[in-house]
Design a protein around this motif. Structure first.
Motif, short mmCIF file in Angstrom:
data_model
loop_
_atom_site.label_atom_id
_atom_site.label_comp_id
_atom_site.label_asym_id
_atom_site.label_seq_id
_atom_site.Cartn_x
_atom_site.Cartn_y
_atom_site.Cartn_z
N ILE A 7 16.90 -11.92 14.80
CA ILE A 7 17.10 -11.47 16.19
C ILE A 7 18.49 -10.86 16.26
CG2 ILE A 7 17.15 -12.18 18.60
CD1 ILE A 7 15.55 -14.74 17.54
N GLY A 34 16.10 -12.02 25.20
CA GLY A 34 16.76 -13.31 25.04
C GLY A 34 16.43 -14.23 26.21
N LEU A 37 20.15 -14.89 28.39
CA LEU A 37 20.71 -13.75 29.15
C LEU A 37 19.62 -12.91 29.82
CD1 LEU A 37 23.54 -12.45 26.77
CD2 LEU A 37 23.75 -13.91 28.78
N ASN A 41 16.76 -7.61 23.29
CA ASN A 41 17.31 -7.64 21.94
C ASN A 41 16.19 -7.20 21.00
OD1 ASN A 41 15.86 -10.09 21.79
ND2 ASN A 41 17.68 -11.35 22.07
N GLY A 94 25.59 -13.08 19.14
CA GLY A 94 25.45 -12.58 17.77
C GLY A 94 26.58 -12.99 16.88
N THR A 97 20.73 -13.94 14.77
CA THR A 97 20.12 -15.26 14.62
C THR A 97 18.95 -15.09 13.67
OG1 THR A 97 20.75 -15.87 16.87
CG2 THR A 97 18.94 -17.13 15.86
N PHE A 99 15.97 -16.67 10.96
CA PHE A 99 15.12 -17.73 10.43
C PHE A 99 14.50 -17.23 9.13
CE2 PHE A 99 15.10 -17.94 15.04
CZ PHE A 99 15.30 -19.28 15.33
P1 2BA Z 1 23.29 -16.14 20.24
O1 2BA Z 1 23.29 -17.62 19.91
O2 2BA Z 1 23.95 -15.22 19.29
O3 2BA Z 1 21.76 -15.74 20.41
C1 2BA Z 1 21.36 -14.38 20.57
C2 2BA Z 1 19.89 -14.33 20.83
O4 2BA Z 1 19.18 -14.88 19.70
C3 2BA Z 1 19.41 -15.17 22.02
O5 2BA Z 1 19.53 -14.46 23.24
C4 2BA Z 1 17.94 -15.43 21.67
O6 2BA Z 1 17.15 -14.27 21.95
C5 2BA Z 1 18.01 -15.59 20.16
N1 2BA Z 1 18.13 -16.99 19.76
C6 2BA Z 1 19.26 -17.68 19.55
N2 2BA Z 1 19.00 -18.92 19.12
C7 2BA Z 1 17.67 -19.02 19.05
C8 2BA Z 1 16.77 -20.08 18.68
N3 2BA Z 1 17.21 -21.29 18.27
N4 2BA Z 1 15.44 -19.85 18.75
C9 2BA Z 1 14.98 -18.64 19.14
N5 2BA Z 1 15.77 -17.59 19.50
C10 2BA Z 1 17.11 -17.79 19.46
P2 2BA Z 1 19.84 -15.27 24.56
O7 2BA Z 1 18.91 -16.43 24.68
O8 2BA Z 1 19.84 -14.28 25.68
O9 2BA Z 1 21.31 -15.87 24.36
C11 2BA Z 1 22.45 -15.03 24.34
C12 2BA Z 1 23.69 -15.85 24.04
O10 2BA Z 1 23.89 -16.79 25.09
C13 2BA Z 1 23.59 -16.71 22.77
O11 2BA Z 1 23.97 -15.92 21.66
C14 2BA Z 1 24.52 -17.86 23.05
O12 2BA Z 1 25.87 -17.50 22.80
C15 2BA Z 1 24.39 -18.02 24.57
N6 2BA Z 1 23.45 -19.07 24.93
C16 2BA Z 1 22.12 -19.11 24.70
N7 2BA Z 1 21.58 -20.22 25.23
C17 2BA Z 1 22.58 -20.91 25.81
C18 2BA Z 1 22.66 -22.13 26.54
N8 2BA Z 1 21.58 -22.88 26.77
N9 2BA Z 1 23.89 -22.51 27.00
C19 2BA Z 1 24.98 -21.77 26.77
N10 2BA Z 1 24.98 -20.59 26.11
C20 2BA Z 1 23.79 -20.16 25.61
#
Ligand code: 2BA
Length: 109
Positions: A7, A34, A37, A41, A94, A97, A99
């Motif tokens: 991703i 995502g 947010l 993506n 980023g 991410t 797998f």
């Molecule tokens: P990242 O951790 O770099 O994640 C970027 C995108 O990768 C995520 O977009 C999601 O689409 C995917 N992703 C990340 N971890 C994943 C997983 N374990 N399984 C499936 N997909 C996954 P977003 O969900 O829009 O998140 C954007 C950014 O917001 C994340 O960047 C992280 O820095 C933050 N974030 C996400 N969830 C959060 C939360 N619950 N609390 C605080 N910050 C969060």
């Protein structure tokens, strides 16, 4: 054989596609969103021989950058509150991410 799910941010996706083509790595691009947010993506599906996984991961790591994005978070979700306003909160997104999954079988018909 392995399946890589990567991703990445939309801003990095064209360059990553080009790198995959140049390095003879076959990939499928999906437009994804995502969950946090709720912004677009890109998810790459890559079926690849096990001994080339590290080569693909190196390409992904080289191309995909971490960036700061701003998320507008409402201070109050209660519409009856008069002083309803939003504060932009920085969120680090980023590089990528990724797998890596085992593949039970692979067919092309
Ligand atoms: P990242 O951790 O770099 O994640 C970027 C995108 O990768 C995520 O977009 C999601 O689409 C995917 N992703 C990340 N971890 C994943 C997983 N374990 N399984 C499936 N997909 C996954 P977003 O969900 O829009 O998140 C954007 C950014 O917001 C994340 O960047 C992280 O820095 C933050 N974030 C996400 N969830 C959060 C939360 N619950 N609390 C605080 N910050 C969060």
């Amino acid at each position: 054989m392995k399946l890589i799910l990567a991703i990445v941010q939309d801003k990095d996706s064209n360059r990553l596609s080009e790198e995959f083509i140049e390095n003879n790595i076959r990939a499928t691009k999906l437009s994804t969103t995502g969950g946090f947010l709720k912004e677009g993506n890109t998810t790459f599906i890559v079926g690849i021989e096990s001994d080339r996984v590290s080569e693909a991961l190196t390409l992904i790591e080289t191309v995909c950058q971490a960036r700061e994005q701003y998320m507008t978070s409402p201070i109050s979700l209660d519409p009856t509150v008069d002083n309803y306003f939003s504060v932009p909160v920085p969120v680090q997104v980023g590089g990528a991410t990724v797998f890596v999954l085992p593949v039970e079988s692979f067919h092309q018909f």
